[in-house]
Design a protein around this motif. Structure first.
Motif, PDB file in Angstrom:
ATOM      1  N   LEU A   1       0.872  -1.163   0.000  1.00 63.42           N
ATOM      2  CA  LEU A   1       0.000   0.000   0.000  1.00 63.42           C
ATOM      3  C   LEU A   1       0.915   1.221   0.000  1.00 63.42           C
ATOM      4  N   ILE A   2       0.854   1.973  -1.071  1.00 65.88           N
ATOM      5  CA  ILE A   2       1.698   3.163  -1.189  1.00 65.88           C
ATOM      6  C   ILE A   2       0.861   4.389  -0.867  1.00 65.88           C
ATOM      7  N   LEU A   3       1.292   5.145   0.118  1.00 62.43           N
ATOM      8  CA  LEU A   3       0.652   6.413   0.473  1.00 62.43           C
ATOM      9  C   LEU A   3       1.351   7.496  -0.350  1.00 62.43           C
ATOM     10  N   TRP A   4       0.670   7.918  -1.377  1.00 67.43           N
ATOM     11  CA  TRP A   4       1.257   8.720  -2.442  1.00 67.43           C
ATOM     12  C   TRP A   4       0.595  10.089  -2.499  1.00 67.43           C
ATOM     13  N   ASN A   5       1.383  11.136  -2.438  1.00 62.34           N
ATOM     14  CA  ASN A   5       0.887  12.499  -2.567  1.00 62.34           C
ATOM     15  C   ASN A   5       0.666  12.776  -4.051  1.00 62.34           C
ATOM     16  N   THR A   6      -0.592  12.778  -4.462  1.00 55.98           N
ATOM     17  CA  THR A   6      -0.898  12.929  -5.877  1.00 55.98           C
ATOM     18  C   THR A   6      -2.227  13.639  -6.073  1.00 55.98           C
ATOM     19  N   GLU A   7      -2.396  14.193  -7.242  1.00 57.38           N
ATOM     20  CA  GLU A   7      -3.677  14.767  -7.637  1.00 57.38           C
ATOM     21  C   GLU A   7      -4.351  13.886  -8.688  1.00 57.38           C
ATOM     22  N   VAL A   8      -3.792  12.721  -8.946  1.00 60.90           N
ATOM     23  CA  VAL A   8      -4.390  11.782  -9.885  1.00 60.90           C
ATOM     24  C   VAL A   8      -5.701  11.280  -9.290  1.00 60.90           C
ATOM     25  N   PRO A   9      -6.799  11.340 -10.036  1.00 58.46           N
ATOM     26  CA  PRO A   9      -8.067  10.827  -9.508  1.00 58.46           C
ATOM     27  C   PRO A   9      -7.970   9.328  -9.199  1.00 58.46           C
ATOM     28  N   GLN A  10      -8.650   8.917  -8.145  1.00 60.74           N
ATOM     29  CA  GLN A  10      -8.577   7.523  -7.702  1.00 60.74           C
ATOM     30  C   GLN A  10      -8.883   6.540  -8.820  1.00 60.74           C
ATOM     31  N   LYS A  11      -9.870   6.847  -9.656  1.00 58.78           N
ATOM     32  CA  LYS A  11     -10.254   5.923 -10.724  1.00 58.78           C
ATOM     33  C   LYS A  11      -9.172   5.775 -11.793  1.00 58.78           C
ATOM     34  N   GLU A  12      -8.189   6.680 -11.809  1.00 56.05           N
ATOM     35  CA  GLU A  12      -7.114   6.602 -12.797  1.00 56.05           C
ATOM     36  C   GLU A  12      -5.850   5.920 -12.264  1.00 56.05           C
ATOM     37  N   ILE A  13      -5.823   5.614 -10.978  1.00 59.10           N
ATOM     38  CA  ILE A  13      -4.665   4.929 -10.405  1.00 59.10           C
ATOM     39  C   ILE A  13      -4.697   3.473 -10.824  1.00 59.10           C
ATOM     40  N   LYS A  14      -3.562   2.968 -11.266  1.00 58.57           N
ATOM     41  CA  LYS A  14      -3.471   1.582 -11.736  1.00 58.57           C
ATOM     42  C   LYS A  14      -3.017   0.683 -10.598  1.00 58.57           C
ATOM     43  N   HIS A  15      -3.881  -0.244 -10.216  1.00 56.14           N
ATOM     44  CA  HIS A  15      -3.582  -1.210  -9.163  1.00 56.14           C
ATOM     45  C   HIS A  15      -3.092  -2.488  -9.831  1.00 56.14           C
ATOM     46  N   LEU A  16      -1.984  -3.011  -9.358  1.00 55.80           N
ATOM     47  CA  LEU A  16      -1.378  -4.173  -9.996  1.00 55.80           C
ATOM     48  C   LEU A  16      -1.425  -5.391  -9.097  1.00 55.80           C
ATOM     49  N   TYR A  17      -1.793  -6.504  -9.670  1.00 50.80           N
ATOM     50  CA  TYR A  17      -1.842  -7.791  -8.989  1.00 50.80           C
ATOM     51  C   TYR A  17      -1.076  -8.769  -9.863  1.00 50.80           C
ATOM     52  N   LEU A  18       0.091  -9.165  -9.415  1.00 55.11           N
ATOM     53  CA  LEU A  18       0.970 -10.002 -10.219  1.00 55.11           C
ATOM     54  C   LEU A  18       0.871 -11.462  -9.813  1.00 55.11           C
ATOM     55  N   LYS A  19       1.147 -12.300 -10.777  1.00 53.21           N
ATOM     56  CA  LYS A  19       1.240 -13.743 -10.544  1.00 53.21           C
ATOM     57  C   LYS A  19      -0.033 -14.263  -9.884  1.00 53.21           C
ATOM     58  N   GLY A  20       0.060 -15.078  -8.860  1.00 53.07           N
ATOM     59  CA  GLY A  20      -1.102 -15.679  -8.235  1.00 53.07           C
ATOM     60  C   GLY A  20      -1.997 -14.690  -7.505  1.00 53.07           C
ATOM     61  N   ALA A  21      -1.493 -13.491  -7.217  1.00 53.18           N
ATOM     62  CA  ALA A  21      -2.299 -12.490  -6.511  1.00 53.18           C
ATOM     63  C   ALA A  21      -3.415 -11.934  -7.378  1.00 53.18           C
ATOM     64  N   SER A  22      -3.382 -12.198  -8.665  1.00 51.44           N
ATOM     65  CA  SER A  22      -4.420 -11.679  -9.557  1.00 51.44           C
ATOM     66  C   SER A  22      -5.807 -12.192  -9.184  1.00 51.44           C
ATOM     67  N   VAL A  23      -5.891 -13.310  -8.456  1.00 54.86           N
ATOM     68  CA  VAL A  23      -7.196 -13.830  -8.035  1.00 54.86           C
ATOM     69  C   VAL A  23      -7.857 -12.918  -6.993  1.00 54.86           C
ATOM     70  N   LEU A  24      -7.086 -12.053  -6.362  1.00 51.79           N
ATOM     71  CA  LEU A  24      -7.639 -11.160  -5.355  1.00 51.79           C
ATOM     72  C   LEU A  24      -8.552 -10.098  -5.970  1.00 51.79           C
ATOM     73  N   ARG A  25      -8.266  -9.719  -7.190  1.00 52.90           N
ATOM     74  CA  ARG A  25      -9.068  -8.704  -7.889  1.00 52.90           C
ATOM     75  C   ARG A  25      -9.228  -9.107  -9.346  1.00 52.90           C
ATOM     76  N   GLN A  26     -10.064 -10.065  -9.591  1.00 54.47           N
ATOM     77  CA  GLN A  26     -10.271 -10.552 -10.955  1.00 54.47           C
ATOM     78  C   GLN A  26     -10.982  -9.519 -11.833  1.00 54.47           C
ATOM     79  N   ASP A  27     -11.563  -8.518 -11.201  1.00 50.10           N
ATOM     80  CA  ASP A  27     -12.244  -7.469 -11.957  1.00 50.10           C
ATOM     81  C   ASP A  27     -11.269  -6.470 -12.567  1.00 50.10           C
ATOM     82  N   LEU A  28     -10.027  -6.476 -12.096  1.00 49.83           N
ATOM     83  CA  LEU A  28      -9.000  -5.572 -12.638  1.00 49.83           C
ATOM     84  C   LEU A  28      -8.125  -6.319 -13.625  1.00 49.83           C
ATOM     85  N   LYS A  29      -7.796  -5.657 -14.711  1.00 48.76           N
ATOM     86  CA  LYS A  29      -6.887  -6.276 -15.694  1.00 48.76           C
ATOM     87  C   LYS A  29      -5.600  -5.465 -15.703  1.00 48.76           C
ATOM     88  N   ASN A  30      -4.461  -6.179 -15.568  1.00 44.02           N
ATOM     89  CA  ASN A  30      -3.155  -5.504 -15.590  1.00 44.02           C
ATOM     90  C   ASN A  30      -2.742  -5.217 -16.995  1.00 44.02           C
TER      91      ASN A  30
END
Length: 109
Positions: A80-109
């Motif tokens: 979890l990165i606490l990042w000082n940004t003005e990027v809207p939340q919906k534009e932040i890219k969340h990454l799930y690599l390898k077997g962790a991709s099952v945690l968020r199958q709704d997101l595509k890397n």
């Protein structure tokens, strides 16, 4: 992650952090802090030490242990990165690599 070994933990942390920074165009100086969690089957090294090894010397780092849940993903490190940004939340890219991709199958890397 396949093995609970220091080198593999460090390599996986480096891969994950590098991709998050690249995909989100994060300037390391804009990071307020980073929290790592890992499953109980990862104990050969602290994931935060992997970030230090790749040069994240000024970023405050914290590590915590996830509960031992039989339905959880084995050998999993989360960040979890606490990042000082003005990027809207919906534009932040969340990454799930390898077997962790099952945690968020709704997101595509």
């Amino acid at each position: 992650m396949e093995r609970n070994e220091r080198e593999e933990i460090f390599a996986n942390v480096a891969e994950l952090l590098a991709l998050i920074v690249e995909e989100n165009k994060i300037d390391i100086e804009d990071i307020g802090a980073v929290i790592f969690s890992s499953t109980p089957d990862i104990n050969a090294a602290f994931p935060a030490a992997g970030a230090r090894a790749m040069g994240w010397s000024e970023v405050p780092l914290f590590g915590t242990l996830e509960i031992d849940n039989p339905e959880g993903v084995a050998r999993c490190i989360r960040v979890l990165i606490l990042w000082n940004t003005e990027v809207p939340q919906k534009e932040i890219k969340h990454l799930y690599l390898k077997g962790a991709s099952v945690l968020r199958q709704d997101l595509k890397n």
